[in-house]
Write a protein that holds these residues in place. Sequence first.
Motif, PDB file in Angstrom:
ATOM      1  N   ARG A 319       0.616  -1.040  -0.329  1.00 35.43           N
ATOM      2  CA  ARG A 319       0.265   0.049   0.159  1.00 35.43           C
ATOM      3  C   ARG A 319       1.229   0.980   0.365  1.00 35.43           C
ATOM      4  O   ARG A 319       2.119   1.068   0.323  1.00 35.43           O
ATOM      5  CB  ARG A 319      -0.901   0.242   1.480  1.00 35.43           C
ATOM      6  CG  ARG A 319      -0.186   0.352   2.612  1.00 35.43           C
ATOM      7  CD  ARG A 319      -1.229  -0.004   3.781  1.00 35.43           C
ATOM      8  NE  ARG A 319      -0.729   0.423   4.999  1.00 35.43           N
ATOM      9  CZ  ARG A 319      -0.313  -0.483   5.897  1.00 35.43           C
ATOM     10  NH1 ARG A 319      -0.283  -2.180   5.524  1.00 35.43           N
ATOM     11  NH2 ARG A 319       0.877  -0.061   6.788  1.00 35.43           N
ATOM     12  N   ASP A 320       0.203   2.492  -0.770  1.00 31.79           N
ATOM     13  CA  ASP A 320       1.037   4.183  -0.361  1.00 31.79           C
ATOM     14  C   ASP A 320       2.162   3.625  -1.190  1.00 31.79           C
ATOM     15  O   ASP A 320       3.854   3.768  -0.627  1.00 31.79           O
ATOM     16  CB  ASP A 320       1.103   4.143   1.000  1.00 31.79           C
ATOM     17  CG  ASP A 320      -0.251   3.785   2.123  1.00 31.79           C
ATOM     18  OD1 ASP A 320      -1.462   4.289   1.319  1.00 31.79           O
ATOM     19  OD2 ASP A 320      -0.332   3.540   3.052  1.00 31.79           O
ATOM     20  N   VAL A 321       1.673   3.172  -2.049  1.00 38.63           N
ATOM     21  CA  VAL A 321       3.330   3.319  -2.904  1.00 38.63           C
ATOM     22  C   VAL A 321       3.164   4.306  -4.387  1.00 38.63           C
ATOM     23  O   VAL A 321       2.275   4.255  -5.080  1.00 38.63           O
ATOM     24  CB  VAL A 321       3.692   1.565  -3.656  1.00 38.63           C
ATOM     25  CG1 VAL A 321       4.626   2.195  -4.792  1.00 38.63           C
ATOM     26  CG2 VAL A 321       4.102   1.191  -2.705  1.00 38.63           C
ATOM     27  N   SER A 322       4.076   5.025  -4.750  1.00 36.33           N
ATOM     28  CA  SER A 322       4.273   6.298  -5.524  1.00 36.33           C
ATOM     29  C   SER A 322       5.136   5.700  -6.590  1.00 36.33           C
ATOM     30  O   SER A 322       6.692   5.756  -6.075  1.00 36.33           O
ATOM     31  CB  SER A 322       4.042   7.617  -4.872  1.00 36.33           C
ATOM     32  OG  SER A 322       4.015   8.141  -6.180  1.00 36.33           O
ATOM     33  N   ILE A 323       4.852   5.554  -8.134  1.00 32.65           N
ATOM     34  CA  ILE A 323       6.601   5.107  -9.062  1.00 32.65           C
ATOM     35  C   ILE A 323       5.966   5.650  -9.734  1.00 32.65           C
ATOM     36  O   ILE A 323       5.286   6.288 -10.952  1.00 32.65           O
ATOM     37  CB  ILE A 323       6.207   3.733  -9.254  1.00 32.65           C
ATOM     38  CG1 ILE A 323       6.056   2.431  -8.062  1.00 32.65           C
ATOM     39  CG2 ILE A 323       7.016   3.366 -10.106  1.00 32.65           C
ATOM     40  CD1 ILE A 323       6.879   2.696  -7.992  1.00 32.65           C
TER      41      ILE A 323
END
Length: 354
Positions: A319-323
């Motif tokens: 969760r809470d991943v930004s790529i």
Amino acid sequence: MARISLLANLLAFAATAYAQCGAGSPEATVGGSSGNYVATANGGQVYAGSDYRLAIQTAIDSISAGQRVSVLASGSIGASSIDISSGKTFEVCGTLDVGFNNARGAIRSRDTSDVSIPYLTMTGNPYFGMQFYGTSNLHLGEIVMNLSGGIGIRFDRDAASNSDVSMDSIRVTGAGSHAVETFNIDGLSIGEVIATNCGESGLLIQTSTNVQVGYVEGNNVGSGTGYATLRFANNNGQLVDGSYNTNVYVDRVVSRGGGRGVFCVSQSGGAEIGYVDLADNGNNAVLIENCYNLSILGGTVSGGGEVRIAARDEFPNTRDVSITLRVDGTTVRESPCGENISWNLSGNGARNIC
């Protein structure tokens, strides 16, 4: 943005503190050559003989906290260990060759404070080249390891924790396992880790918090394995209250060939990676698996294995991943779907995301 210049700051500090190995007036020295070593400390001879390890250990044991030993001679300590006690500075200006000492490090500092190893060049096939636990205010400077097996630097898992550890420049070639493996550190600063032809990870950070890393490079690291140039594992970045607020910062990761490029696994997270440059990794270029609050702010992936968000059933979902990445010549896949995942992708890589 102090963390962006972490490498430059650490290396500048090292250059200021020690102009070169052996400079100035060390309180103890080990000189001579094979079969004829001489150790002096505080103006007197403390050892003369053929045993390189004993000459070094005697010199270390003959100085007090706040003093320095400079090993000017090269030699082999065989399958044995050198122990560094609190407050002492130990540097090897020659080349220290080591052998295999089961479950033990060739250089050890355990349950100590204020130890510094500003210079070390090591060859050989150790179990651990350097082994630490229970340390505070430990400093490793310019460390070069040209090995034929073993782990380069190891902070033990099932032992006392560490605080305020700094490393300037760590270069490891030929380790059979990890170049640098850490456990249980609160307050870790690393300028650079450069790993070449190592069997498993380049930099493996575990169960650690408040981490800043300038640069990680892996060349043919972890080939044929699930290890990575940079790997977070075993609750790395999880704070004492159980949260994953960002506290692990890595400026730049470069990976060529080998296994994975970047891997976050086993309930780790709280991490921000500024830029990645990953090409031709044999396994996943990026794998984020049961990882929480991880950001990759930019970079490129070229060929090799896929970029993937995944999860195993035994842990809470990713969760809470930004790529943010440009991905060319390989795929991007999210399976199973994570929670609160943000993708900002460019490039020609095929996408199968939620």
